[in-house]
Design an enzyme around this catalytic site. Sequence first.
Site, PDB file in Angstrom:
ATOM      1  N   GLU A 312       0.782  -1.243   0.185  1.00 42.15           N
ATOM      2  CA  GLU A 312      -0.089   0.115   0.031  1.00 42.15           C
ATOM      3  C   GLU A 312       0.738   1.198  -0.131  1.00 42.15           C
ATOM      4  O   GLU A 312       0.542   2.242   0.865  1.00 42.15           O
ATOM      5  CB  GLU A 312      -0.864   0.042   1.068  1.00 42.15           C
ATOM      6  CG  GLU A 312      -1.753  -1.348   1.092  1.00 42.15           C
ATOM      7  CD  GLU A 312      -3.023  -1.239   2.420  1.00 42.15           C
ATOM      8  OE1 GLU A 312      -2.504  -0.796   3.301  1.00 42.15           O
ATOM      9  OE2 GLU A 312      -3.794  -1.788   2.176  1.00 42.15           O
ATOM     10  N   ASP A 386      -8.366  -9.140   4.404  1.00 43.32           N
ATOM     11  CA  ASP A 386      -8.213  -8.029   5.218  1.00 43.32           C
ATOM     12  C   ASP A 386      -9.155  -7.889   6.212  1.00 43.32           C
ATOM     13  O   ASP A 386     -10.070  -6.942   6.098  1.00 43.32           O
ATOM     14  CB  ASP A 386      -8.094  -6.860   4.507  1.00 43.32           C
ATOM     15  CG  ASP A 386      -7.536  -5.409   5.107  1.00 43.32           C
ATOM     16  OD1 ASP A 386      -6.937  -5.818   6.283  1.00 43.32           O
ATOM     17  OD2 ASP A 386      -7.630  -4.532   4.657  1.00 43.32           O
ATOM     18  N   GLU A 414     -12.174  -2.251  12.145  1.00 43.37           N
ATOM     19  CA  GLU A 414     -12.217  -1.521  11.027  1.00 43.37           C
ATOM     20  C   GLU A 414     -13.381  -1.836   9.947  1.00 43.37           C
ATOM     21  O   GLU A 414     -14.134  -1.269   9.377  1.00 43.37           O
ATOM     22  CB  GLU A 414     -10.888  -1.486  10.191  1.00 43.37           C
ATOM     23  CG  GLU A 414     -10.911  -1.077   8.986  1.00 43.37           C
ATOM     24  CD  GLU A 414      -9.283  -1.218   8.162  1.00 43.37           C
ATOM     25  OE1 GLU A 414      -8.692  -1.849   8.760  1.00 43.37           O
ATOM     26  OE2 GLU A 414      -9.502  -0.798   7.123  1.00 43.37           O
TER      27      GLU A 414
HETATM   28  O1  GCW Z   1      -6.769  -2.968   6.048  1.00 45.21           O
HETATM   29  C1  GCW Z   1      -6.046  -2.275   5.658  1.00 45.21           C
HETATM   30  C2  GCW Z   1      -6.102  -0.745   6.497  1.00 45.21           C
HETATM   31  C3  GCW Z   1      -4.994   0.193   6.714  1.00 45.21           C
HETATM   32  C4  GCW Z   1      -3.924  -0.841   7.154  1.00 45.21           C
HETATM   33  C5  GCW Z   1      -3.510  -1.746   6.277  1.00 45.21           C
HETATM   34  C6  GCW Z   1      -2.444  -2.674   6.960  1.00 45.21           C
HETATM   35  C7  GCW Z   1      -2.297   0.282   8.529  1.00 45.21           C
HETATM   36  O2  GCW Z   1      -7.443  -0.349   5.831  1.00 45.21           O
HETATM   37  O3  GCW Z   1      -5.376   1.211   7.218  1.00 45.21           O
HETATM   38  O4  GCW Z   1      -2.800   0.274   7.285  1.00 45.21           O
HETATM   39  O5  GCW Z   1      -4.710  -2.682   6.233  1.00 45.21           O
HETATM   40  O6  GCW Z   1      -2.837  -3.607   7.718  1.00 45.21           O
HETATM   41  O7  GCW Z   1      -1.215  -2.420   6.850  1.00 45.21           O
END
Ligand code: GCW
Length: 726
Positions: A312, A386, A414
């Site tokens: 990311e 995720d 989340e």
């Molecule tokens: O799920 C995603 C989240 C990000 C997070 C990432 C991760 C810290 O939306 O906010 O970043 O995972 O786990 O690295």
Amino acid sequence: MKLTKKTRAAYLVGLLLLLFNMSFSMDNGYNLWLNYSKIDDASLLETYRNQLQTVFVTDGGATMDVIKRELDRGLGGLLQQEVRFEPNPTFQNQLIVSRYAELGEDLRTLVDPADLTSEGYFIRTIENKKHRMVLITAQTDIGLLYGTFHFLRILQMHQALDGLQVMESPKVDIRMLNHWDNLDRTVERGYAGFSIWNWHTLPDYIDQRYIDYARANASIGINGTALTNVNANGLVLTPHYLEKVKALADVFRPYGLKVYLTARFSAPIEIGGLKTADPLDADVIQWWKDKTKEIYDLIPDFGGFLVKANSEGQPGPQNYGRTHLDGANLLADALKPHEGVVIWRAFVYSEHDDTDRAKQAYSEFVPDDGKYRDNVLIQVKNGPIDFQPREPFHPMFGAMPKTPLMMEFQITKEYLGFATHLVYLPKLFEEVLRSDTYQKGKGSTVAKVVDGSLNHKKVTGMAGVANIGTDANWTGHPFGQADWYGFGRLAWDPYLDSGTIAEEWLRCTFTNNENFVGPVKKMMLESREAVVNYMNPLGLHHMFDTGHHYGPGPWVDNLSRPEWNPVYYHKADDEGIGFDRTKTGSDALSQYAPELGEKFGNLETCPEEYLLWFHHLPWDYQLKNGRTLWDGLGIKYQQGVDQVGDMIKTWEDMKPFVDEYRHNQVSMLLGIQLKEAKWWRDACMLYFQTYSKMDFPKEMEKPENTLEHYKSLQFPFAPGIRPTWN
Ligand code: GCW
């Protein structure tokens, strides 16, 4: 008006009663599960007071002081009397907290130290000619602290002390929280206020919260904390911040809590003035060595680095044509002389790779099994996408027998309704830990991978992304505390039952009244399935609105990367819905053991909860109950809404057992949860209907709004992420 003595006394009594009531009805939850209010069962109180007339605690350093303070507070509160500490053991009606090595011969024969790891402990009630006492003993002071908290829990839960025989050792080495806290005190995916780390006033100002945080963690066996966001800022590694980190480490040390930091891979450039962060570059290697030594000079028991790299947009070794292996081993070598570890995250997916995102981490890491240094742990999220309400376990578990794989759970919600929904997460954690990977035949559970018993055990770990913030009750939702608590308990023992944990938490946090514990425990255990039903039923996943992930956005299809769009995951079209991950599709299933490949690949045997995770099916596909897939979806969504309705009823009945303040908080939050559950049902079903073109099943209530309405909703200030707006 002149008051007579009698009226004055009556006023005074009235005022005291009012104050008492106010404090009773105003419990803001700050004390968490460490609620040491008076034992309300008079005869039990009498028994405890008799059995625990005095306390003897071995002399020692800071941890022994912590033990004394906790006993003073705990016993003082629970027994409502002054705690009498004796300078010497009397062995009569006494609580004794003593290192194993300092026990007399006769007591030593009663406990076998071979069974104890360095953090383990014994608690035993001993009644013989010479003794009438409760003994807490351990090899180390930290073991004694853990034993002390366990002992207080026994009292909090009103359990008998007679015949007590407890022997506990943690099954996992590193049991840590990961804070996604930024240096500006925002918290990524945090819904309980701001970061509790006040970088501005550190190191000179030690907030009481830091101490209570350490107490709470020690009480459930958590022994590590990564203070900063994995989307890291190199600044935390500069001397200015390291001094602050040291102050926190000093506070945490007596509680057995080690500090870890997130290491930004490009830090050598950003704060070190180098031209590159290439892991094979000699200057870069030396920079990390020096930086690591600098940290250990300040914090001799520093835990190590947690790293998110090439994921990311975060920098990493691949920026230099190197691999995750190169990056992890670079830091491992720097940490090795100090006995630190590298925790390297496997949450990676590449914008240049168009294969199913669920497959990418496995493809990047598994081929290098056995090549990582022995102080590297690979931290793997529980599922391959995720932190969804439900995912099958991550296929990497069991697939890297030569590398320690650390579990990463998300305690912050989340994707499960933020801190506004009551969803008891240990139920989810338990489901993952009990999943069978079949990697070494039947019974090769994820728990056995995590605790190292399936393969050669080196170092083991479990991390939870913290749900903690500056809110008075730490976690926003009063029941969010149960997720922190439950995470700690499962990190200590991944085989614990989520029901047992819920019961412990309820008894310690609220009351032992069975009329409360029974129904609320049931409500907690069902809450996880409820959220799956009203958000992502039948294996659907990642249908959350853009960026902030608040609420449904199944229609979102315009984000720059395909796998950031919900349409990528549900693949709804005129024919049907679901992600084909079998051989005819992405073949992600082939990353699992053949037994699971067969089970999940075959529609006859694929559990309904994973149906649309692994298969794309026609809208009129017939489910096991004879209904069409379309009807089944609508029924599940409705079921989720109904389950929240039931939770509301249960909670209403609990009024007599809970202080007004928290009762009201939870009632209001459940109201929001119901509203949002309906929102999910209506938005998703209306959107999918544009493809299925079928009527809603009769069981489903009519949507409250139009699809256009739901699509038009925008939340530029939703919490958990820095706001963005047009
Ligand atoms: O799920 C995603 C989240 C990000 C997070 C990432 C991760 C810290 O939306 O906010 O970043 O995972 O786990 O690295």
